[in-house]
Design a protein around this motif. Structure first.
Motif, mmCIF file in Angstrom:
data_model
loop_
_atom_site.group_PDB
_atom_site.id
_atom_site.type_symbol
_atom_site.label_atom_id
_atom_site.label_comp_id
_atom_site.label_asym_id
_atom_site.label_seq_id
_atom_site.Cartn_x
_atom_site.Cartn_y
_atom_site.Cartn_z
ATOM 1 N N TRP A 81 0.619 -1.216 0.277
ATOM 2 C CA TRP A 81 -0.261 0.420 -0.006
ATOM 3 C C TRP A 81 0.793 1.754 -0.258
ATOM 4 O O TRP A 81 0.920 1.916 -0.303
ATOM 5 N N SER B 240 2.984 1.934 -3.456
ATOM 6 C CA SER B 240 1.948 1.781 -4.437
ATOM 7 C C SER B 240 2.096 3.737 -4.089
ATOM 8 O O SER B 240 1.624 4.430 -5.172
ATOM 9 N N TRP B 241 1.202 3.736 -3.260
ATOM 10 C CA TRP B 241 0.620 5.629 -3.027
ATOM 11 C C TRP B 241 1.849 6.482 -2.661
ATOM 12 O O TRP B 241 1.673 7.370 -3.432
ATOM 13 N N ARG C 282 2.997 4.669 -11.991
ATOM 14 C CA ARG C 282 1.280 3.154 -12.152
ATOM 15 C C ARG C 282 2.800 2.047 -12.573
ATOM 16 O O ARG C 282 2.239 1.498 -12.693
ATOM 17 N N HIS D 288 1.143 0.121 -8.775
ATOM 18 C CA HIS D 288 0.892 -0.094 -7.446
ATOM 19 C C HIS D 288 0.682 -1.966 -7.897
ATOM 20 O O HIS D 288 0.691 -2.317 -6.844
ATOM 21 N N THR E 125 -5.749 -5.749 -0.276
ATOM 22 C CA THR E 125 -4.851 -4.793 -1.803
ATOM 23 C C THR E 125 -5.692 -4.568 -2.272
ATOM 24 O O THR E 125 -5.790 -3.484 -3.407
ATOM 25 N N ALA F 252 -6.406 -1.090 -1.948
ATOM 26 C CA ALA F 252 -5.743 -0.009 -3.108
ATOM 27 C C ALA F 252 -5.350 -0.102 -4.465
ATOM 28 O O ALA F 252 -5.243 0.826 -5.440
ATOM 29 N N GLN F 253 -6.502 -1.316 -5.382
ATOM 30 C CA GLN F 253 -6.113 -1.448 -6.832
ATOM 31 C C GLN F 253 -7.228 -0.566 -7.192
ATOM 32 O O GLN F 253 -6.877 -0.434 -8.125
ATOM 33 N N LEU G 235 -6.512 3.653 -5.939
ATOM 34 C CA LEU G 235 -5.270 4.175 -6.733
ATOM 35 C C LEU G 235 -5.015 4.193 -8.217
ATOM 36 O O LEU G 235 -4.006 4.717 -8.737
#
Length: 239
Positions: free
Chosen positions: A25, A28-29, A37, A39, A66, A69-70, A73
């Motif tokens: 997380w 990726s953030w 990109r 993530h 996750t 987050a998918q 993001l």
């Protein structure tokens, strides 16, 4: 009944899953807010690591953790929606890859937890395993060298048994496949011609991954113990 222990404690496996998902997380953030990109790469890596380390359950937990987050993001970020064909395609590909990874490592973890166990770690002697598939094979090894084993056909192994005991031992093995446990004594003939009495104690194990049963037993030469029938034995992790 032999209970095979987990390779790692359950709390450690699932704690690793939560930690890996949190790291995925965060990374990726960070990269998304800097225009990269990546993530899916970080999150799938987290699933692979936890499934490899802890098996199917921890891998699935990382996958579930996750998923938000998918969604958040993807463009537009911080919105609970997926837009466009490319967005949905990437999301579906991630789901499929994660499920495949968890399924593959489920079998690996299962095999690992079995291969690191010796039911004769306390008593001495050697482990004996009978797989009835394809005419039957016998695998034997000792607690001193658990990673080394000898595999022979059932007929080849039976040649090491004294001729007077072969028919009796075959009947005991067949009965064990039906009733789930057995105890037998037989004479083994060593290469130098010496004949020794062996006590065998075994149970039937169901292998769900292979969808068949097999027998696993402890074998002790009576000369090493006076009354091997009264020994209690348990499966213990080695290493």
């Amino acid at each position: 009944m032999i209970k095979f222990p987990e390779t790692y404690p359950w709390w450690l496996r699932y704690a690793t899953s939560i930690f890996a998902a949190s790291v995925a997380w965060s990374l990726s953030w960070f990269f998304v807010h800097h225009g990269l990109r990546l993530h899916s790469s970080f999150m799938l890596t987290a699933v692979v690591i936890t499934a490899w380390f802890g098996g199917f359950g921890p891998g699935v937990l990382t996958f579930v953790l996750t998923i938000p987050a998918q969604i958040l993001l993807r463009d537009p970020i911080n919105i609970w929606s997926i837009r466009g064909h490319s967005g949905w395609a990437g999301f579906c590909i991630y789901i499929v890859n994660a499920i495949v990874v968890c399924s593959l490592f489920r079998k690996r973890y299962y095999q690992k937890s079995h291969s690191t166990v010796s039911p004769v770690a306390v008593t001495g002697g050697w482990m004996w395993k009978f797989d009835p598939a394809d005419g039957g094979t016998i695998e034997t090894n000792s607690p001193e060298f658990p990673s080394l084993s000898i595999t022979r056909t059932f007929a080849m192994w039976l040649e090491t048994v004294h001729p007077d005991d072969r028919e009796y031992l075959q009947k005991q093995i067949q009965q064990a496949l039906s009733n789930g446990q057995f105890a037998a004594r037989y004479h083994v003939v060593h290469n130098d011609g010496e004949v020794r009495l062996v006590s065998m104690f075994g149970v039937k194990i169901n292998d769900n991954s292979l969808r068949r049963d097999y027998l696993i037993a402890t074998c002790l030469e009576v000369g090493a113990r006076e009354n091997p029938e009264h020994l209690e034995w348990h499966a213990l992790p080695l290493g």
